[in-house]
Enzyme design. Structure first.
Site, PDB file in Angstrom:
ATOM      1  CB  SER A 236      -0.897   0.115   1.229  1.00  0.00           C
ATOM      2  OG  SER A 236      -2.343   0.784   0.956  1.00  0.00           O
ATOM      3  CG  HIS A 378      -5.711  -2.472   0.701  1.00  0.00           C
ATOM      4  ND1 HIS A 378      -4.998  -2.011  -0.633  1.00  0.00           N
ATOM      5  CD2 HIS A 378      -5.342  -1.649   1.516  1.00  0.00           C
ATOM      6  CE1 HIS A 378      -4.127  -1.196  -0.243  1.00  0.00           C
ATOM      7  NE2 HIS A 378      -4.339  -1.083   1.039  1.00  0.00           N
TER       8      HIS A 378
HETATM    9  C1  GCU Z   1      -5.394   4.579   1.846  1.00  0.00           C
HETATM   10  C2  GCU Z   1      -4.769   5.407   0.923  1.00  0.00           C
HETATM   11  C3  GCU Z   1      -3.955   4.548  -0.163  1.00  0.00           C
HETATM   12  C4  GCU Z   1      -2.900   3.869   0.617  1.00  0.00           C
HETATM   13  C5  GCU Z   1      -3.597   2.984   1.648  1.00  0.00           C
HETATM   14  C6  GCU Z   1      -2.918   2.148   2.560  1.00  0.00           C
HETATM   15  O1  GCU Z   1      -6.240   3.863   1.430  1.00  0.00           O
HETATM   16  O2  GCU Z   1      -5.918   6.059   0.179  1.00  0.00           O
HETATM   17  O3  GCU Z   1      -3.469   5.482  -1.162  1.00  0.00           O
HETATM   18  O4  GCU Z   1      -2.274   3.222  -0.194  1.00  0.00           O
HETATM   19  O5  GCU Z   1      -4.343   4.019   2.552  1.00  0.00           O
HETATM   20  O6  GCU Z   1      -1.673   2.667   2.895  1.00  0.00           O
HETATM   21  O7  GCU Z   1      -3.326   1.451   3.280  1.00  0.00           O
END
Ligand code: GCU
Length: 399
Positions: A236, A378
């Site tokens: 992420s 995710h």
């Molecule tokens: C949020 C953000 C993302 C990021 C994510 C994370 O969802 O919008 O850009 O990648 O956090 O780091 O879990």
């Protein structure tokens, strides 16, 4: 070198850099005629673009960095060897946690990545030093324990495969909120009278990426580590970080981005899921100030995120998505990997093998650009890691 030849060499070197920017690439496949054109003309311009407009430059004046081993021992019933190193960057201290297979002979290849909530959360190991910067009390939410993030860090599986794990906590380098860059490492880099980074200077992601290169400085000196076989990995926001670290520092031999999304592997110009405007609004500290120019104005990007992936060529790169992670735009992540693949071909290395996005639960990872689409949300889990280990086995050991 004779003066005339020296002069000629300087003229040739500068003429490549002073040529006008090559055509605008936008979100298109990077088809170039030669490796030379890429290396001499386009790659430096792509690097400059990401430094100047996206992640920001590292300021010129840099503080002293030093390392000291503060502890070692065994974990996981003796199967794993643990070492902790304190990294000091000016006035900032960060803890580097290293796990290696206890029975290793010779130097160990490693996966290096940043973690979200403190080193002590990656494994149920009572001896891991808890960083004073790690979340406390209420901030912990439902994640309070040692080892709470262990599903993301399958240490036993990784070490059983012959690899080490090296990690640092993001908050030790720069706390992940907009504080006007008063804490974390940024103030160590301010010139006299400067109170925040300039518009083309780094934000938090740039600082995290730079610090991973400093960890690499340490790994180069550690006799237990095979520093020629370091795979940098991140999930992420930390996947955005691993891509940027890997793009800038060629010592990272494999680069892995897990669900990195907008500002990571995903093409911004698709405007699918998280947009540049949303990321700059919600996380104003991640990128450099210049990146705000592209909020709601993605068409103005000279090159999209396929350029970031191409900067890693010819080193193996792996981009991974999750089927339910629409916010990170799996298709945009796949396409960026695909559009970077022609640069790998210039080096005689195959990129993705197919123009088709793999189905859920499948991978296209036979070449130097790997991609998979895991089923689910995710996250990063052992299914992802199994693929990363296979990719590393292939590229590091020809297995
Ligand atoms: C949020 C953000 C993302 C990021 C994510 C994370 O969802 O919008 O850009 O990648 O956090 O780091 O879990």
């Amino acid at each position: 070198m004779k003066p005339l030849f020296a002069l000629l060499a300087i003229v040739l070197a500068t003429s490549a850099l002073t040529q006008p920017l090559p055509t605008k690439y936008g979100a298109s496949p990077l088809e170039l005629s030669s490796k030379r054109e890429w290396e001499k003309q386009v790659r430096p311009a792509v690097m400059e673009f990401f430094q100047q407009e996206v992640y920001g430059k590292v300021p010129p004046s840099q503080p002293k960095v030093s390392f000291s081993v503060i502890g070692q021992g065994k974990a996981f019933g003796g199967k794993v060897y643990r070492k902790e190193v304190e990294m000091t960057i000016g006035t900032t201290k960060a803890l580097v946690l290293i796990y290696l297979p206890a029975n290793h002979k010779g130097k160990v290849p490693v996966f290096l990545g940043m973690n979200f909530k403190g080193n002590h959360q990656i494994a149920p190991d009572p001896e891991i030093t808890i960083s004073p910067n790690a979340p406390k009390g209420k901030e912990l939410g439902d994640d309070p324990e040692r080892g709470a993030a262990s599903s993301r860090w399958p240490v036993e599986m990784i070490t059983a495969a012959g690899y080490g794990v090296v990690t640092i906590y993001r908050g030790d380098i720069d706390p992940d909120f907009d504080d006007g860059f008063q804490n974390g490492i940024h103030p160590n880099f301010y010139a006299e009278g400067q109170t925040k980074p300039h518009a083309d200077e780094w934000g938090t992601i740039g600082a995290w990426a730079w610090s991973l290169s400093r960890v690499m400085d340490y790994l180069e000196k550690d006799k237990d580590i095979d520093h020629k076989r370091v795979a940098i990995i991140g999930h992420s926001r930390l996947g955005k970080t691993s891509l940027w670290a890997g793009a800038q520092d060629r010592r990272f031999a494999i680069v892995i981005s897990n669900d990195s999304g907008c500002g990571g592997a995903a093409l911004s110009m698709r405007k699918h899921g998280e947009t540049v405007a949303a990321i700059n609004r919600n996380f104003p500290h991640w990128f450099c100030d210049n990146y705000n120019r592209y909020s709601g104005n993605e068409e103005a990007l000279w090159i999209d995120q396929q350029g970031l992936i191409a900067l890693i060529a010819p080193r193996p790169v792996y981009v991974a998505s999750a089927s339910l992670d629409d916010w990170a735009d799996p298709e945009g992540e796949f396409l960026a990997a695909l559009y970077a693949s022609p640069i790998y071909k210039l080096y005689g290395k195959p990129g993705l093998s197919s123009l088709q996005m793999p189905k859920v639960g499948e991978a296209d990872a036979e070449g130097y650009v790997g991609y998979h689409l895991r089923e689910g949300k995710h996250d990063i889990n052992s299914w992802d890691w199994r693929h990363y280990i296979r990719f590393a086995d292939k590229h590091f050991f020809g297995k």
